[in-house]
Design a protein around this motif. Sequence first.
Motif, PDB file in Angstrom:
ATOM      1  N   ALA A 100      36.772  21.861 -10.900  1.00 55.62           N
ATOM      2  CA  ALA A 100      37.985  21.197 -10.459  1.00 55.62           C
ATOM      3  C   ALA A 100      37.733  20.216  -9.318  1.00 55.62           C
ATOM      4  O   ALA A 100      38.380  19.169  -9.227  1.00 55.62           O
ATOM      5  CB  ALA A 100      39.023  22.235 -10.039  1.00 55.62           C
ATOM      6  N   ASP A 101      36.776  20.554  -8.442  1.00 55.15           N
ATOM      7  CA  ASP A 101      36.587  19.716  -7.254  1.00 55.15           C
ATOM      8  C   ASP A 101      35.239  18.999  -7.209  1.00 55.15           C
ATOM      9  O   ASP A 101      34.900  18.368  -6.217  1.00 55.15           O
ATOM     10  CB  ASP A 101      36.772  20.550  -5.977  1.00 55.15           C
ATOM     11  N   THR A 102      34.450  19.101  -8.276  1.00 48.31           N
ATOM     12  CA  THR A 102      33.170  18.394  -8.271  1.00 48.31           C
ATOM     13  C   THR A 102      32.630  18.253  -9.690  1.00 48.31           C
ATOM     14  O   THR A 102      32.998  19.000 -10.596  1.00 48.31           O
ATOM     15  CB  THR A 102      32.127  19.134  -7.400  1.00 48.31           C
ATOM     16  N   ARG A 103      31.770  17.270  -9.845  1.00 49.25           N
ATOM     17  CA  ARG A 103      31.049  17.055 -11.109  1.00 49.25           C
ATOM     18  C   ARG A 103      29.603  16.802 -10.721  1.00 49.25           C
ATOM     19  O   ARG A 103      29.300  15.884  -9.953  1.00 49.25           O
ATOM     20  CB  ARG A 103      31.647  15.859 -11.845  1.00 49.25           C
ATOM     21  N   LEU A 104      28.694  17.615 -11.215  1.00 46.76           N
ATOM     22  CA  LEU A 104      27.313  17.523 -10.772  1.00 46.76           C
ATOM     23  C   LEU A 104      26.352  17.756 -11.926  1.00 46.76           C
ATOM     24  O   LEU A 104      26.719  18.310 -12.966  1.00 46.76           O
ATOM     25  CB  LEU A 104      27.045  18.512  -9.638  1.00 46.76           C
ATOM     26  N   LEU A 105      25.118  17.323 -11.719  1.00 46.27           N
ATOM     27  CA  LEU A 105      24.039  17.578 -12.661  1.00 46.27           C
ATOM     28  C   LEU A 105      23.084  18.593 -12.066  1.00 46.27           C
ATOM     29  O   LEU A 105      22.704  18.480 -10.884  1.00 46.27           O
ATOM     30  CB  LEU A 105      23.264  16.299 -12.967  1.00 46.27           C
ATOM     31  N   VAL A 106      22.717  19.586 -12.850  1.00 47.55           N
ATOM     32  CA  VAL A 106      21.595  20.443 -12.505  1.00 47.55           C
ATOM     33  C   VAL A 106      20.412  19.932 -13.316  1.00 47.55           C
ATOM     34  O   VAL A 106      20.414  19.998 -14.543  1.00 47.55           O
ATOM     35  CB  VAL A 106      21.884  21.917 -12.817  1.00 47.55           C
ATOM     36  N   ASP A 107      19.441  19.391 -12.628  1.00 47.29           N
ATOM     37  CA  ASP A 107      18.277  18.712 -13.197  1.00 47.29           C
ATOM     38  C   ASP A 107      18.674  17.399 -13.865  1.00 47.29           C
ATOM     39  O   ASP A 107      19.820  17.202 -14.269  1.00 47.29           O
ATOM     40  CB  ASP A 107      17.515  19.602 -14.170  1.00 47.29           C
ATOM     41  N   CYS A 108      17.687  16.517 -13.939  1.00 43.08           N
ATOM     42  CA  CYS A 108      17.929  15.177 -14.483  1.00 43.08           C
ATOM     43  C   CYS A 108      16.595  14.674 -15.035  1.00 43.08           C
ATOM     44  O   CYS A 108      15.992  13.751 -14.509  1.00 43.08           O
ATOM     45  CB  CYS A 108      18.450  14.269 -13.362  1.00 43.08           C
ATOM     46  N   GLY A 109      16.141  15.351 -16.115  1.00 45.89           N
ATOM     47  CA  GLY A 109      14.784  15.143 -16.585  1.00 45.89           C
ATOM     48  C   GLY A 109      14.649  14.195 -17.756  1.00 45.89           C
ATOM     49  O   GLY A 109      15.626  13.845 -18.427  1.00 45.89           O
ATOM     50  N   LEU A 110      13.416  13.800 -18.012  1.00 44.24           N
ATOM     51  CA  LEU A 110      13.078  12.959 -19.153  1.00 44.24           C
ATOM     52  C   LEU A 110      12.761  13.816 -20.372  1.00 44.24           C
ATOM     53  O   LEU A 110      12.170  14.880 -20.254  1.00 44.24           O
ATOM     54  CB  LEU A 110      11.846  12.101 -18.851  1.00 44.24           C
ATOM     55  N   PHE A 111      13.146  13.316 -21.538  1.00 37.60           N
ATOM     56  CA  PHE A 111      12.689  13.902 -22.792  1.00 37.60           C
ATOM     57  C   PHE A 111      11.261  13.426 -23.037  1.00 37.60           C
ATOM     58  O   PHE A 111      10.934  12.251 -22.839  1.00 37.60           O
ATOM     59  CB  PHE A 111      13.579  13.463 -23.960  1.00 37.60           C
TER      60      PHE A 111
END
Length: 470
Positions: free
Chosen positions: A40-51
Amino acid sequence: MNAAKGTARETAMPAADEFSIRFLGAAGTVTGSRYLVEAADTRLLVDCGLFQGGRELRERNWEEIPHAAETVDAVLLTHAHIDHSGYLPRLVKNGWAGRIVSTTGTADLCQLLLPDSGFLQEKDADFSNHRGFSRHKPALPLYTQDDAKAALEYFAPVDFETEQELADSTRFKFRRAGHILGASFIELTTGSRKVTFSGDLGRYDDPVMKDPEVPLETDYLVLESTYGNRLHERVDAMEALGEAIEKCIERRGTVVIPAFAVGRAQTLLFHLSRLRKAGRLRGVPVYLDSPMAISASKIFCRHLGDHRLTPEQCEETCDVPQYVRDVETSKQISRSHEPKIIISASGMATGGRVVHHIKQFAPDPRNLILFAGFQAAGTRGARMVEGARSLKIHGEQIPLNAEVANLPMLSGHADADEIMRWISAIKKPPRMTFITHGEPTASEALRQRIEKELGWKCKIPVQGERAILA
């Protein structure tokens, strides 16, 4: 917040009490770790890796994350390996400007890994254009070295075990996962719900890295399954490494070891230092042909609290190899016919200087290509381990007559028993365990084992799937 960002957020954010995970990577594959968490109060990524791997996987890197530039507040990074961090420069290139939160060790390693990734992509694009390999005219890099350096400005490192607040009702904590320097699993809480992301779990009783810490109770678990269907041999890794090398040296061959510059290279050097201290491998030169691995080893010795080695052991480990920094010296050792050991990146032979060494030494049966852990499907390393008799390198078919071996006990990944040991510390079953970051057979084997032995509910998400966490 500017008006444009506010408009995008209004259309993309979930309802007041909704909490969800969208699996944007590491679903049905062992690479491209990306989990979009919407609360509700945030939008985040856990990890941001390459294929990484085959063309179909690599092409996913060109698919943009919807609304990421406008609405993602932060990225929480479990560790520095490119399949977990390597999409960050592309995210920033596309206009994102938020916080990249990691441990200090992870941030230090990303200072090396991300610019190197950008450099390699530029070189690969240039090489493709020069040789005409690519279907695209011209071939372009996913991002450049400068893009990667720009992404480094957004890192905000924090300590292990220190709870951090992301928003009014969302907080998280990094806890030690073993695996490599700085690696963590993440405990994320939004309101009354808690989800734990395992990241990549390390080995128990590893001679270099500390054991993974004990996980706490959690409502939801996102669990890696790299070795979900396999067990590491319970043999002495130093002995296995020593025997393989000595066999090759006796026939006057060269040992080429593709190794990740961060993690495997340091472990290999530690074992080689022990072998040399025991009076073995005398007179056999060892080359560390990876500027990044050289720098990573120095960082490793600065973070003494993050691993088991003493300052003296770190010094002995770093004294083993001759360091190869420039391309011309790399070419000279490739042309040399003397018996030797070359450690070079990348660990799955997908790029970097090791590909040139493999091209040079693969045709001769006296030589040994020695892998040190998991090889993802579709990679050059996987094809070699599976028995390929030729390789396509730089547009040429290269005969593979050299001996090829893999020592999976050198892997930095927990095997199936070790994964089970780790999750068994969670006394109350999670509402759901999402099994990710594995090839389909590995994920399915782990799912069946967890359900049978622990009675937990498990699910293997597919690429792009969104799970609502009640």
